[in-house]
Write a protein that holds these residues in place. Structure first.
Motif, mmCIF file in Angstrom:
data_model
loop_
_atom_site.group_PDB
_atom_site.id
_atom_site.type_symbol
_atom_site.label_atom_id
_atom_site.label_comp_id
_atom_site.label_asym_id
_atom_site.label_seq_id
_atom_site.Cartn_x
_atom_site.Cartn_y
_atom_site.Cartn_z
ATOM 1 N N VAL A 165 0.836 -1.189 0.000
ATOM 2 C CA VAL A 165 0.000 0.000 0.000
ATOM 3 C C VAL A 165 0.873 1.242 0.000
ATOM 4 O O VAL A 165 1.775 1.376 0.825
ATOM 5 C CB VAL A 165 -0.938 0.012 1.228
ATOM 6 C CG1 VAL A 165 -1.786 1.284 1.239
ATOM 7 C CG2 VAL A 165 -1.826 -1.220 1.224
ATOM 8 N N LEU A 166 0.599 2.144 -0.933
ATOM 9 C CA LEU A 166 1.355 3.388 -1.013
ATOM 10 C C LEU A 166 0.690 4.452 -0.145
ATOM 11 O O LEU A 166 -0.514 4.638 -0.179
ATOM 12 C CB LEU A 166 1.419 3.884 -2.463
ATOM 13 C CG LEU A 166 2.144 2.978 -3.449
ATOM 14 C CD1 LEU A 166 2.072 3.564 -4.860
ATOM 15 C CD2 LEU A 166 3.594 2.776 -3.042
ATOM 16 N N GLU A 167 1.532 5.168 0.610
ATOM 17 C CA GLU A 167 1.023 6.196 1.509
ATOM 18 C C GLU A 167 2.074 7.278 1.681
ATOM 19 O O GLU A 167 3.262 6.982 1.857
ATOM 20 C CB GLU A 167 0.675 5.579 2.861
ATOM 21 C CG GLU A 167 0.078 6.558 3.850
ATOM 22 C CD GLU A 167 -0.211 5.900 5.198
ATOM 23 O OE1 GLU A 167 -0.707 6.604 6.093
ATOM 24 O OE2 GLU A 167 0.063 4.699 5.330
ATOM 25 N N ASN A 168 1.613 8.510 1.599
ATOM 26 C CA ASN A 168 2.533 9.625 1.857
ATOM 27 C C ASN A 168 2.800 9.723 3.354
ATOM 28 O O ASN A 168 1.884 9.943 4.150
ATOM 29 C CB ASN A 168 1.928 10.938 1.354
ATOM 30 C CG ASN A 168 1.914 11.001 -0.159
ATOM 31 O OD1 ASN A 168 2.783 10.431 -0.816
ATOM 32 N ND2 ASN A 168 0.926 11.692 -0.718
ATOM 33 N N ILE A 169 4.060 9.575 3.741
ATOM 34 C CA ILE A 169 4.429 9.569 5.162
ATOM 35 C C ILE A 169 4.823 10.973 5.595
ATOM 36 O O ILE A 169 5.737 11.576 5.034
ATOM 37 C CB ILE A 169 5.590 8.591 5.421
ATOM 38 C CG1 ILE A 169 5.168 7.177 4.993
ATOM 39 C CG2 ILE A 169 6.003 8.614 6.875
ATOM 40 C CD1 ILE A 169 6.276 6.153 5.118
ATOM 41 N N ASP A 170 4.101 11.506 6.574
ATOM 42 C CA ASP A 170 4.417 12.802 7.161
ATOM 43 C C ASP A 170 5.372 12.571 8.325
ATOM 44 O O ASP A 170 4.985 12.019 9.366
ATOM 45 C CB ASP A 170 3.133 13.490 7.635
ATOM 46 C CG ASP A 170 3.378 14.929 8.074
ATOM 47 O OD1 ASP A 170 4.549 15.293 8.292
ATOM 48 O OD2 ASP A 170 2.387 15.670 8.218
ATOM 49 N N GLY A 183 6.150 7.113 -1.851
ATOM 50 C CA GLY A 183 4.865 7.738 -1.513
ATOM 51 C C GLY A 183 3.882 7.672 -2.656
ATOM 52 O O GLY A 183 4.163 7.126 -3.730
ATOM 53 N N GLU A 184 2.712 8.221 -2.441
ATOM 54 C CA GLU A 184 1.703 8.267 -3.493
ATOM 55 C C GLU A 184 2.176 9.160 -4.640
ATOM 56 O O GLU A 184 2.954 10.081 -4.438
ATOM 57 C CB GLU A 184 0.380 8.812 -2.945
ATOM 58 C CG GLU A 184 -0.246 7.925 -1.882
ATOM 59 C CD GLU A 184 -1.517 8.528 -1.328
ATOM 60 O OE1 GLU A 184 -1.860 9.640 -1.763
ATOM 61 O OE2 GLU A 184 -2.150 7.898 -0.480
#
Length: 596
Positions: free
Chosen positions: A203-208, A256-257
């Protein structure tokens, strides 16, 4: 009912002849029993009328409102989604004016009934019922074919009907609590795209990173006293730098996305979670109907689903088509009920869910109402409802559309009233003549005369008769066969062509003292229509004289200045041409004007 009354009188007569009671007591007993039977008969018929009207009007109302969506003149429901308490996400659904895919654009107009369908409908219905009658008379069993036909259609019709009812109920109930239908059925967007960047599986996710640090601190519990004395902002910056350094030291790569263009998606759809309830429910009902196929209760239930789903599958777009369809089936129904025994035989002997069976409360047996007597008039009723909605938004142009908006529905109400009058007239005729009656014989005239009379009384007959909510499909060949040499006639000219030509001739004769002539004489077909920019004679002679360059050089004429003058003259002529082209078209031209 005539049979039951005769039977009672016969029994009373036998009782009178076999007893020793006096004539007075026997007559009193007979009168009281007959009055009791008459009272039961009246209650029975009233109960039958009420049940039939409740069933049919409920189905027509639900089916009619299931066809409502944003009309042409209404605004986008999202325009006031934050200020209008009537907004609901379902306001965006099922509108033909919202296109989300290519098929939606290509399918415009294909689901609408046309004059071809209207003319063929009675013919196809007559052939179908005649075929069933032929099979019954010749003892050809087609019951299994018809049974499986309805069983296979049941899941789709049940799913659609339950989806309609659940959507209406969720929209109405949630707004009572100040929310919208998303409180019950959240909407989701599901997109699938081919991976062109060769990312790892997962799963792609933008990590803050800042949020990652905050969440990490919350998992460690309470801070110490030393930590509370430090500057939180400075401490967070330090931890962020340490995290970035950690990622770099460990040689971690974070994916990331990515922003994808719409064309990159293989699938991109919006859905809610109603299908999690509706799919198993429709399959369960279909299975139960299969097990209880001969039950009139289950047959009625499946018939309800067929009626409601039929209103969306077959929509009339204007009143001309509606009137034509009802009149055609009006004669069809009369012929097959009075002219032959086909209708009554099929209706009573064919066990199919194409009729409503209404139980008699004070007597045994069932009253039968064909689904066609609900669906066919119902198509006109739901067209009246859409006409009411279109009139409301035409008067309030660009008002955002919402299902929960309270708009007047006079034509829909009138249609239901006159439909009820037609049903009551049918049941009265049924009891008077004691034989089967074609319901459309009474419903169609009642509806057509009632709605037409109401529109005439309101002074809206022209608006009513010209109404249409169809969308014209795009014609890919439109304009391809047009004649390029066809003479152009401006749309602004309201006069007929002959009158326009005569007016030009009279005006030309009046202003210039010329005699009237044919319009073709105003033009010279031999003239060349090519626009030519005039040049000075000196320039023309200079072009023809081959020694002009030598003479100009001998006389010391500056050729650059002459070229500049010619350029200015060209620009002046070009500006005159542009100005003339922008002028309004004139009705006639004279040779003097052309020379000017």
């Amino acid at each position: 009912m005539n049979y039951s009354i005769t039977s009672i009188e016969s029994d009373l007569l036998n009782l009178h002849n076999s007893t020793v009671l006096n004539n007075t007591n026997a007559t009193a007993t007979s009168s009281s029993l007959l009055n009791l039977d008459l009272q039961s008969w009246i209650l029975q018929e009233l109960a039958t009328v009420v049940l039939i009207l409740c069933f049919s009007l409920t189905l027509i109302t639900i089916g009619s409102y299931s066809t409502i969506s944003k009309p042409k003149d209404a605004g986008d429901p999202r325009d006031d989604m934050y200020s209008n308490e009537n907004f609901d996400p379902t306001d965006m659904d099922n509108s033909r004016y919202f296109i989300t895919n290519k098929f939606g654009l290509e399918s415009i107009g294909i689901s609408e009934l046309t004059w071809t369908h209207v003319f063929m409908f009675p013919v196809v219905a007559g052939l179908a019922i005649s075929g069933m009658y032929y099979c019954l008379k010749n003892k050809i069993s087609i019951s299994s074919i018809i049974k499986w036909y309805f069983i296979l259609l049941t899941p789709a019709n049940t799913y659609f009907t339950f989806n309609t009812l659940l959507t209406m109920a969720a929209r109405r109930v949630t707004h009572l609590f100040g929310k919208d239908s998303r409180a019950v059925f959240e909407r989701y967007r599901f997109a699938i795209a081919k991976d062109q960047e060769l990312f790892p599986l997962g799963v792609l996710e933008n990590i803050d990173l800042d949020k990652f640090i905050d969440e990490g601190e919350n998992t460690k519990g309470k801070k110490t006293d030393d930590d509370s004395e430090d500057d939180p902002a400075a401490k967070k910056v330090v931890k962020t730098l340490k995290l970035k350094q950690y990622i770099e030291d460990q040689k971690l790569t974070i994916f990331g996305e990515t922003d994808l263009q719409s064309g990159a998606f293989e699938f991109d759809g919006v859905f809610d979670l109603k299908f999690l309830l509706l799919l198993p429910a429709s399959l369960f009902i279909s299975y139960t109907f299969y097990k209880n196929y001969t039950s009139w209760k289950w047959s009625n239930f499946i018939a309800f689903n067929f009626v409601i789903s039929s209103f969306s599958q077959f929509q009339l777009t204007n009143f001309k088509l509606a009137y034509g369809l009802l009149l055609g089936l009006f004669f069809y129904d009369i012929y097959f009920v009075f002219g032959t025994e086909i209708m009554m035989t099929v209706a009573t002997k064919m066990d199919v869910p194409m009729k409503l069976s209404i139980p008699k409360l004070y007597d045994s047996g069932l009253s039968i109402l064909g689904l066609g007597d609900i669906v066919i008039p119902g198509l006109l009723c739901n067209l009246c409802l859409r006409f009411d909605v279109a009139r409301h938004y035409k008067k309030n142009t660009d008002e955002p559309f919402h299902h929960l908006t309270n708009y007047p529905t006079p034509y829909f109400t009138v249609s239901l009233i006159f439909y009820s009058i037609g049903i009551i007239a049918t049941l009265v005729a049924l009891n008077v003549f004691q034989t089967g009656q074609p319901a459309l014989l009474y419903i169609v005239p009642s509806l057509l005369l009632g709605i037409t009379g109401y529109s005439f009384a309101k002074g809206e007959l022209d608006q009513f008769w010209s109404f249409s909510d169809s969308i014209k499909p795009f014609d890919h060949n439109d304009g391809d066969d047009s004649d390029e040499d066809e003479e152009y006639v401006p749309e602004e000219i309201d006069d007929e062509l002959d009158a326009f030509i005569a007016k030009v001739e009279r005006k030309r004769a009046q202003d210039e003292g010329l005699s009237e002539t044919d319009i073709d004489d105003l033009y010279n077909e031999d003239d060349d229509d090519t626009f030519v920019i005039e040049v000075d004679e000196g320039e023309e002679e200079g072009e023809d004289d081959g020694d002009s360059d030598e003479e100009d050089s001998d006389e010391g004429i500056d050729t650059e200045e002459s070229d500049e003058d010619a350029g200015w003259e060209f620009r002046e002529d070009l500006s005159i041409l542009i100005r003339d082209l922008n002028d309004e078209p004139r009705e006639w031209y004279t040779s003097d004007e052309e020379e000017d």
